[in-house]
Design a protein around this motif. Structure first.
Motif, mmCIF file in Angstrom:
data_model
loop_
_atom_site.group_PDB
_atom_site.id
_atom_site.type_symbol
_atom_site.label_atom_id
_atom_site.label_comp_id
_atom_site.label_asym_id
_atom_site.label_seq_id
_atom_site.Cartn_x
_atom_site.Cartn_y
_atom_site.Cartn_z
ATOM 1 N N ILE A 118 0.841 -1.203 0.000
ATOM 2 C CA ILE A 118 0.000 0.000 0.000
ATOM 3 C C ILE A 118 0.879 1.257 0.000
ATOM 4 O O ILE A 118 0.591 2.226 -0.701
ATOM 5 C CB ILE A 118 -0.976 0.002 1.191
ATOM 6 C CG1 ILE A 118 -2.004 -1.123 1.007
ATOM 7 C CG2 ILE A 118 -1.664 1.352 1.335
ATOM 8 C CD1 ILE A 118 -2.876 -1.358 2.229
ATOM 9 N N ALA A 119 1.963 1.239 0.754
ATOM 10 C CA ALA A 119 2.828 2.421 0.874
ATOM 11 C C ALA A 119 3.416 2.861 -0.466
ATOM 12 O O ALA A 119 3.349 4.047 -0.803
ATOM 13 C CB ALA A 119 3.932 2.163 1.896
ATOM 14 N N ILE B 95 2.256 2.393 -3.442
ATOM 15 C CA ILE B 95 1.170 2.882 -4.295
ATOM 16 C C ILE B 95 0.761 4.288 -3.862
ATOM 17 O O ILE B 95 0.605 5.185 -4.693
ATOM 18 C CB ILE B 95 -0.029 1.921 -4.277
ATOM 19 C CG1 ILE B 95 0.344 0.635 -4.995
ATOM 20 C CG2 ILE B 95 -1.258 2.555 -4.903
ATOM 21 C CD1 ILE B 95 -0.681 -0.457 -4.874
ATOM 22 N N VAL B 96 0.593 4.486 -2.575
ATOM 23 C CA VAL B 96 0.217 5.805 -2.065
ATOM 24 C C VAL B 96 1.305 6.819 -2.391
ATOM 25 O O VAL B 96 1.018 7.932 -2.827
ATOM 26 C CB VAL B 96 -0.058 5.751 -0.547
ATOM 27 C CG1 VAL B 96 -0.201 7.137 0.045
ATOM 28 C CG2 VAL B 96 -1.299 4.913 -0.262
ATOM 29 N N SER B 97 2.557 6.426 -2.225
ATOM 30 C CA SER B 97 3.675 7.323 -2.531
ATOM 31 C C SER B 97 3.696 7.682 -4.012
ATOM 32 O O SER B 97 3.913 8.843 -4.378
ATOM 33 C CB SER B 97 4.986 6.652 -2.136
ATOM 34 O OG SER B 97 6.079 7.421 -2.518
ATOM 35 N N LEU C 59 1.153 7.647 -6.121
ATOM 36 C CA LEU C 59 0.012 8.493 -6.436
ATOM 37 C C LEU C 59 0.229 9.922 -5.937
ATOM 38 O O LEU C 59 -0.156 10.881 -6.602
ATOM 39 C CB LEU C 59 -1.269 7.910 -5.837
ATOM 40 C CG LEU C 59 -1.754 6.610 -6.473
ATOM 41 C CD1 LEU C 59 -2.930 6.044 -5.686
ATOM 42 C CD2 LEU C 59 -2.103 6.802 -7.936
ATOM 43 N N ALA C 60 0.876 10.052 -4.791
ATOM 44 C CA ALA C 60 1.130 11.374 -4.235
ATOM 45 C C ALA C 60 2.135 12.154 -5.072
ATOM 46 O O ALA C 60 2.051 13.375 -5.167
ATOM 47 C CB ALA C 60 1.628 11.255 -2.800
ATOM 48 N N SER C 61 3.067 11.440 -5.709
ATOM 49 C CA SER C 61 4.079 12.129 -6.511
ATOM 50 C C SER C 61 3.744 12.126 -7.995
ATOM 51 O O SER C 61 4.579 12.467 -8.818
ATOM 52 C CB SER C 61 5.444 11.475 -6.293
ATOM 53 O OG SER C 61 5.445 10.170 -6.829
ATOM 54 N N ALA D 149 4.305 2.260 -9.536
ATOM 55 C CA ALA D 149 4.539 2.128 -8.096
ATOM 56 C C ALA D 149 5.938 1.530 -7.867
ATOM 57 O O ALA D 149 6.366 0.632 -8.569
ATOM 58 C CB ALA D 149 3.488 1.233 -7.464
#
Length: 74
Positions: free
Chosen positions: A56-57, A59-61, A63-65, A70
Motif C-alpha cells: 500500500i505504501a 502505491i500511495v507514494s 500516487l502522491a508524486s 509504483a
C-alpha cells in the motif's frame, strides 16, 4: 528497503495467481503444496496478506508524486 518491496510484490503476485486458480479451477496451490489445514498454510496466507498491506505504501507514494509506476523512487 527495495529488496523488501520486491519480495512483498512477488508474494502479492503469487497470492493473486493462487486466488485465480481457486476461482477458475477450484484449486488452492498453497494448500496443495503445504497441506490443507496445517499451520504452515495459515502462515503463508498471513505473510501474503502482510505483503499486500506493505505494498500500500509504494502505491500511495506513487500516487502522491504523480508517478505512474509504483515503486519508483525519486
Amino acid at each position: 528497503m527495495k529488496i523488501l518491496n520486491v519480495l512483498t510484490l512477488v508474494l502479492v503476485i503469487v497470492g493473486g495467481l493462487n486466488w485465480g486458480l481457486v476461482g477458475l479451477l477450484n484449486f488452492d496451490l498453497v494448500a496443495a503444496i503445504s497441506g490443507t489445514g496445517l499451520v504452515l498454510t495459515r502462515i503463508i496466507y498471513v505473510v501474503v496478506g502482510l505483503s499486500a498491506a506493505w505494498q500500500i505504501a509504494p502505491i500511495v507514494s506513487a500516487l502522491a508524486s504523480n508517478d505512474t509506476a509504483a515503486g519508483h523512487a525519486r
